[in-house]
Design an enzyme around this catalytic site. Sequence first.
Site, PDB file in Angstrom:
ATOM      1  N   SER A  36       3.311  -2.076  10.381  1.00 59.40           N
ATOM      2  CA  SER A  36       4.766  -2.064  10.577  1.00 59.40           C
ATOM      3  C   SER A  36       5.452  -3.366  10.137  1.00 59.40           C
ATOM      4  O   SER A  36       6.417  -3.795  10.759  1.00 59.40           O
ATOM      5  CB  SER A  36       5.121  -1.760  12.036  1.00 59.40           C
ATOM      6  OG  SER A  36       4.646  -0.475  12.382  1.00 59.40           O
ATOM      7  N   GLU A  69      -5.498  -5.160  10.692  1.00 62.72           N
ATOM      8  CA  GLU A  69      -4.550  -4.065  10.850  1.00 62.72           C
ATOM      9  C   GLU A  69      -4.825  -3.319  12.157  1.00 62.72           C
ATOM     10  O   GLU A  69      -5.645  -2.385  12.184  1.00 62.72           O
ATOM     11  CB  GLU A  69      -4.676  -3.088   9.673  1.00 62.72           C
ATOM     12  CG  GLU A  69      -4.242  -3.658   8.353  1.00 62.72           C
ATOM     13  CD  GLU A  69      -3.510  -2.621   7.508  1.00 62.72           C
ATOM     14  OE1 GLU A  69      -2.459  -2.955   6.951  1.00 62.72           O
ATOM     15  OE2 GLU A  69      -3.961  -1.466   7.443  1.00 62.72           O
ATOM     16  N   HIS A 100      -9.422   0.946   4.823  1.00 60.58           N
ATOM     17  CA  HIS A 100      -8.174   1.166   5.567  1.00 60.58           C
ATOM     18  C   HIS A 100      -8.461   2.169   6.687  1.00 60.58           C
ATOM     19  O   HIS A 100      -9.287   3.072   6.514  1.00 60.58           O
ATOM     20  CB  HIS A 100      -7.093   1.700   4.613  1.00 60.58           C
ATOM     21  CG  HIS A 100      -5.757   1.762   5.265  1.00 60.58           C
ATOM     22  ND1 HIS A 100      -5.411   2.776   6.123  1.00 60.58           N
ATOM     23  CD2 HIS A 100      -4.700   0.921   5.219  1.00 60.58           C
ATOM     24  CE1 HIS A 100      -4.185   2.548   6.575  1.00 60.58           C
ATOM     25  NE2 HIS A 100      -3.731   1.430   6.037  1.00 60.58           N
ATOM     26  N   GLY A 143       2.260   2.467  10.944  1.00 65.68           N
ATOM     27  CA  GLY A 143       2.928   3.739  10.640  1.00 65.68           C
ATOM     28  C   GLY A 143       4.106   4.062  11.535  1.00 65.68           C
ATOM     29  O   GLY A 143       4.409   3.340  12.496  1.00 65.68           O
ATOM     30  N   ASN A 203       0.869  -1.182   0.000  1.00 67.74           N
ATOM     31  CA  ASN A 203       0.000   0.000   0.000  1.00 67.74           C
ATOM     32  C   ASN A 203       0.906   1.233   0.000  1.00 67.74           C
ATOM     33  O   ASN A 203       1.501   1.559   1.019  1.00 67.74           O
ATOM     34  CB  ASN A 203      -0.887  -0.030   1.254  1.00 67.74           C
ATOM     35  CG  ASN A 203      -1.734   1.217   1.398  1.00 67.74           C
ATOM     36  OD1 ASN A 203      -1.806   2.048   0.494  1.00 67.74           O
ATOM     37  ND2 ASN A 203      -2.381   1.350   2.553  1.00 67.74           N
TER      38      ASN A 203
HETATM   39  P1  PGA Z   1       2.910   0.433   7.726  1.00 70.90           P
HETATM   40  O1  PGA Z   1       1.440   0.637   7.141  1.00 70.90           O
HETATM   41  O2  PGA Z   1       3.430  -0.858   7.153  1.00 70.90           O
HETATM   42  O3  PGA Z   1       3.690   1.615   7.220  1.00 70.90           O
HETATM   43  O4  PGA Z   1       2.799   0.406   9.202  1.00 70.90           O
HETATM   44  C1  PGA Z   1       0.571  -0.451   7.012  1.00 70.90           C
HETATM   45  C2  PGA Z   1      -0.775  -0.008   6.543  1.00 70.90           C
HETATM   46  O5  PGA Z   1      -1.225   1.090   6.892  1.00 70.90           O
HETATM   47  O6  PGA Z   1      -1.433  -0.730   5.775  1.00 70.90           O
END
Ligand code: PGA
Length: 250
Positions: free
Chosen positions: A214, A166, A96, A172, A9
Amino acid sequence: MHKKIIVGNWKMNPSSEKEAKVLFRLFSKMFPNKNKNTDVVVCPPFVYIPLAKKELKKSLILGSQTIGPEEKGAYTGEVSSSMLVDLGVRYVIIGHSERRMLGETDSILNKKIKLSLSKGVTPILCVGERDRDATHSYFAFIKEQLEQGLLGINKKSLKDIIIAYEPVWAIGKDALRQATPEECQEIVIYIKKVISEFFNIKNITDIRVLYGGSVDEKNAEIFLKNGGVDGLLVGRASLEPSAFKKIIGK
Ligand code: PGA
């Protein structure tokens, strides 16, 4: 056993067409052919999808980060599933947490899932709690997201839908911490239980679940091995071709 699926993504990145071209070139060098063991999907911003199609079609599968709630008409700013199908999109991320924060409700998401299924695009429904409280109310929260998101869907379509767990607190660069594979596995089992009870089905192996939050080249393997998932939804690390390649594996 389902074929493993890794979804990148890209969110609102890269920030210019010039950067997008550089990134796509890197990706096409890094991924010259389709991976036999894994479906590798990338979800760039809408405006770069045609470019991505040109540069990456041979090696990667295209996805989008959302779709419009209707097929056509007076919906300023929206992009319909038919338009995306035309561009070669085969997967779409629905709900999301960053879209839910903008006001997308479960009933809007439910509509989007039905629309994408009707166009043959695989919806990836994201669910996950904002935080984990001592009373474990996040179980009920996830149940509600699943039941409302999947309301009225024909149970035969479940094999064409992917659920992504998630946990928002693990997403993030400002994540509270990483989730553990055990925490992931517990929720994956729970997701399958909720769906099988809601639809009254016995064959929970039809339901594919991904983990996202993450994920990087260091923890990907352990989530795949011990998290009980069929694949991963990757944010930041999917923008780095070498990290993404390690996440995908052989
Ligand atoms: P991240 O994001 O891997 O940067 O934590 C995952 C997501 O929001 O789908």
